[in-house]
Design a protein around this motif. Structure first.
Motif, mmCIF file in Angstrom:
data_model
loop_
_atom_site.group_PDB
_atom_site.id
_atom_site.type_symbol
_atom_site.label_atom_id
_atom_site.label_comp_id
_atom_site.label_asym_id
_atom_site.label_seq_id
_atom_site.Cartn_x
_atom_site.Cartn_y
_atom_site.Cartn_z
ATOM 1 N N LEU A 48 0.867 -1.176 0.000
ATOM 2 C CA LEU A 48 0.000 0.000 0.000
ATOM 3 C C LEU A 48 0.902 1.224 0.000
ATOM 4 N N PHE A 49 0.815 2.051 -1.051
ATOM 5 C CA PHE A 49 1.769 3.164 -1.095
ATOM 6 C C PHE A 49 1.126 4.549 -1.029
ATOM 7 N N ASP A 50 -0.182 4.644 -1.175
ATOM 8 C CA ASP A 50 -0.791 5.985 -1.117
ATOM 9 C C ASP A 50 -2.248 5.866 -0.698
ATOM 10 N N LEU A 51 -2.542 6.309 0.525
ATOM 11 C CA LEU A 51 -3.923 6.325 1.024
ATOM 12 C C LEU A 51 -4.486 7.717 0.810
ATOM 13 N N ASN A 52 -5.563 7.800 0.054
ATOM 14 C CA ASN A 52 -6.151 9.083 -0.335
ATOM 15 C C ASN A 52 -7.489 9.250 0.376
ATOM 16 N N MET A 53 -7.539 10.189 1.339
ATOM 17 C CA MET A 53 -8.758 10.412 2.110
ATOM 18 C C MET A 53 -9.848 11.127 1.304
ATOM 19 N N LYS A 54 -9.466 11.748 0.182
ATOM 20 C CA LYS A 54 -10.458 12.436 -0.640
ATOM 21 C C LYS A 54 -10.282 12.035 -2.110
ATOM 22 N N PRO A 55 -10.764 10.837 -2.451
ATOM 23 C CA PRO A 55 -10.637 10.431 -3.861
ATOM 24 C C PRO A 55 -11.474 11.343 -4.748
ATOM 25 N N ASN A 56 -10.937 11.645 -5.911
ATOM 26 C CA ASN A 56 -11.683 12.464 -6.855
ATOM 27 C C ASN A 56 -12.953 11.721 -7.255
ATOM 28 N N MET A 57 -14.079 12.393 -7.267
ATOM 29 C CA MET A 57 -15.361 11.732 -7.484
ATOM 30 C C MET A 57 -16.031 12.238 -8.756
ATOM 31 N N THR A 58 -15.221 12.453 -9.795
ATOM 32 C CA THR A 58 -15.806 12.818 -11.080
ATOM 33 C C THR A 58 -16.623 11.649 -11.616
ATOM 34 N N GLY A 59 -17.581 11.972 -12.469
ATOM 35 C CA GLY A 59 -18.406 10.912 -13.035
ATOM 36 C C GLY A 59 -19.126 11.352 -14.284
ATOM 37 N N ALA A 60 -19.559 10.368 -15.029
ATOM 38 C CA ALA A 60 -20.197 10.630 -16.319
ATOM 39 C C ALA A 60 -21.684 10.913 -16.133
ATOM 40 N N SER A 61 -21.989 11.967 -15.364
ATOM 41 C CA SER A 61 -23.401 12.292 -15.149
ATOM 42 C C SER A 61 -23.906 13.353 -16.115
ATOM 43 N N ARG A 62 -23.007 14.244 -16.567
ATOM 44 C CA ARG A 62 -23.414 15.315 -17.478
ATOM 45 C C ARG A 62 -23.018 14.959 -18.910
ATOM 46 N N PRO A 63 -23.826 15.324 -19.885
ATOM 47 C CA PRO A 63 -23.616 14.870 -21.265
ATOM 48 C C PRO A 63 -22.242 15.190 -21.832
ATOM 49 N N HIS A 64 -21.627 16.306 -21.410
ATOM 50 C CA HIS A 64 -20.342 16.684 -21.996
ATOM 51 C C HIS A 64 -19.163 16.051 -21.250
ATOM 52 N N ARG A 65 -19.435 15.145 -20.294
ATOM 53 C CA ARG A 65 -18.357 14.544 -19.484
ATOM 54 C C ARG A 65 -18.482 13.017 -19.447
ATOM 55 N N THR A 66 -18.789 12.432 -20.583
ATOM 56 C CA THR A 66 -19.033 10.984 -20.621
ATOM 57 C C THR A 66 -17.772 10.155 -20.400
ATOM 58 N N ASP A 67 -16.588 10.778 -20.479
ATOM 59 C CA ASP A 67 -15.340 10.029 -20.275
ATOM 60 C C ASP A 67 -14.710 10.350 -18.917
ATOM 61 N N GLN A 68 -15.487 10.903 -18.005
ATOM 62 C CA GLN A 68 -14.902 11.409 -16.763
ATOM 63 C C GLN A 68 -15.162 10.539 -15.537
ATOM 64 N N ASP A 69 -15.452 9.261 -15.728
ATOM 65 C CA ASP A 69 -15.578 8.384 -14.572
ATOM 66 C C ASP A 69 -14.259 8.328 -13.809
ATOM 67 N N SER A 70 -14.350 8.424 -12.499
ATOM 68 C CA SER A 70 -13.174 8.306 -11.633
ATOM 69 C C SER A 70 -12.838 6.834 -11.407
#
Length: 352
Positions: free
Chosen positions: A300-322
């Motif tokens: 385990l080399f990096d524990l991230n308490m705030k993972p980025n939570m982008t997602g493909a919810s809006r039509p112009h961001r269909t490739d933004q799943d985290s």
């Protein structure tokens, strides 16, 4: 009735013991808008700064994480604040948490502590979890260091964000150059982190907190921390997974095959990550980056308490799943399902 407001990072956090955590451009307003839009689609009442937020204007959907921003959100009716921001001790949200507001996210004081890679990895190591060998570097020992591991090594910020500022270094001359450059820029503060390079496969594990979940059309109570399926990272640049601000996660990451997910190695890794989440008292999803050495043992080399939570919810961001959204799809959750399950595990001091 749930009335949700999302806050984003409006300013760089204060230095902690001389260590700086650089701010993401936009302060996670993009993922905050993804979350808000997802909730709105699911008929959750979302409180926004503007009356009619535009689908492609991130700041229409989110409030700044200042006292004034949070006060505005609550004055407009919000009774749940989604902490889509970098937290720290004495963050303005603490006052509202103590007043009884419900939140989605971590305990600010815990983030303050465990965002420090050195402190976190020492905690995990002292509890028997596999952590790469490492050393802390400062201005005093940057030119006179004694590594207890061999090159190549990885130099990185102590309070980093993804792979920003992370470098693979082949020898001591390169290391001195990299350290001098990082110290000279003062982007990351007075101390840096150097660890052994692991040459094997890299995976990311998202760990969910105990709570109530809706999975496969069933309401399920999870009494312990639990892992989403591990996501494999590939197409590294000079041995390091590229920063997702430059390369979309969907272009260099995929969930492991079923046979590997069911392997003893990955099951043991999940157990280790779940133990780590318990040690840091996580209240919302965290992400742990892990990598195998040349014989296939994972660390385990990096524990991230705030993972980025982008997602493909809006039509112009269909490739933004985290990475977390990718993992969630493997258990049958789309981004909307993930966000709704996170909301349903909001917490407050009065009911915790």
């Amino acid at each position: 009735m749930q009335k949700v407001a999302i806050i984003y990072q409006s300013r760089t956090p204060p230095p902690i013991n001389g260590i700086i955590k650089p701010m993401k451009p936009g302060g996670y307003s993009d993922s905050g808008a993804d979350i808000a839009y997802s909730l709105k689609k699911q008929n959750i009442e979302v409180i926004t700064p503007t009356i009619n937020p535009q689908i492609d204007h991130d700041l229409d959907w989110v409030f700044p994480d200042t006292k004034e921003g949070i006060q505005l959100a609550t004055a407009k009716g919000a009774n749940i604040i989604w902490l889509n921001t970098v937290l720290y001790k004495n963050h303005p949200i603490e006052e509202f948490i103590h007043l009884g507001i419900s939140v989605v996210g971590q305990i600010p004081e815990n983030v303050d502590l465990y965002d420090d890679k050195w402190i976190t990895n020492e905690l995990l190591k002292s509890n028997g979890l596999p952590i790469p060998k490492s050393v802390m570097m400062d201005q005093k020992n940057k030119n006179d260091f004694d590594l207890n591991f061999s090159f190549p090594v990885v130099a990185k910020p102590i309070r980093g964000r993804g792979s920003q500022g992370v470098s693979l270094v082949q020898n001591e001359y390169e290391l001195r150059d990299v350290l001098n450059e990082m110290f000279h820029s003062n982007t990351y503060g007075e101390s840096l982190y150097v660890e052994e390079f692991l040459s094997g496969q890299e995976v990311t594990v998202t760990i969910m907190p105990p709570g109530k979940y809706f999975i496969n059309k069933e309401n399920i109570i999870k009494n312990n921390y639990w892992s989403l399926p591990a996501v494999k990272r590939f197409n590294h640049e000079n041995g390091i997974a590229p920063y997702n601000g430059k390369v979309a996660i969907t272009n260099n990451s995929e969930v492991l095959q079923d046979s590997e997910l069911q392997s003893l190695t990955i099951q043991q890794l999940n157990t280790a990550c779940e133990k780590a989440a318990r040690l840091v008292e996580s209240k919302a999803p965290i992400r742990i980056d892990c990598r195998a050495n040349f014989v296939g043992k994972y660390f385990l080399f990096d524990l991230n308490m705030k993972p980025n939570m982008t997602g493909a919810s809006r039509p112009h961001r269909t490739d933004q799943d985290s990475l977390t959204a990718l993992a969630a799809r493997k258990i049958g959750w789309n981004f909307d399902d993930l966000i709704l399950n996170m909301l349903n595990n909001s917490w407050c001091l009065n009911n915790d």
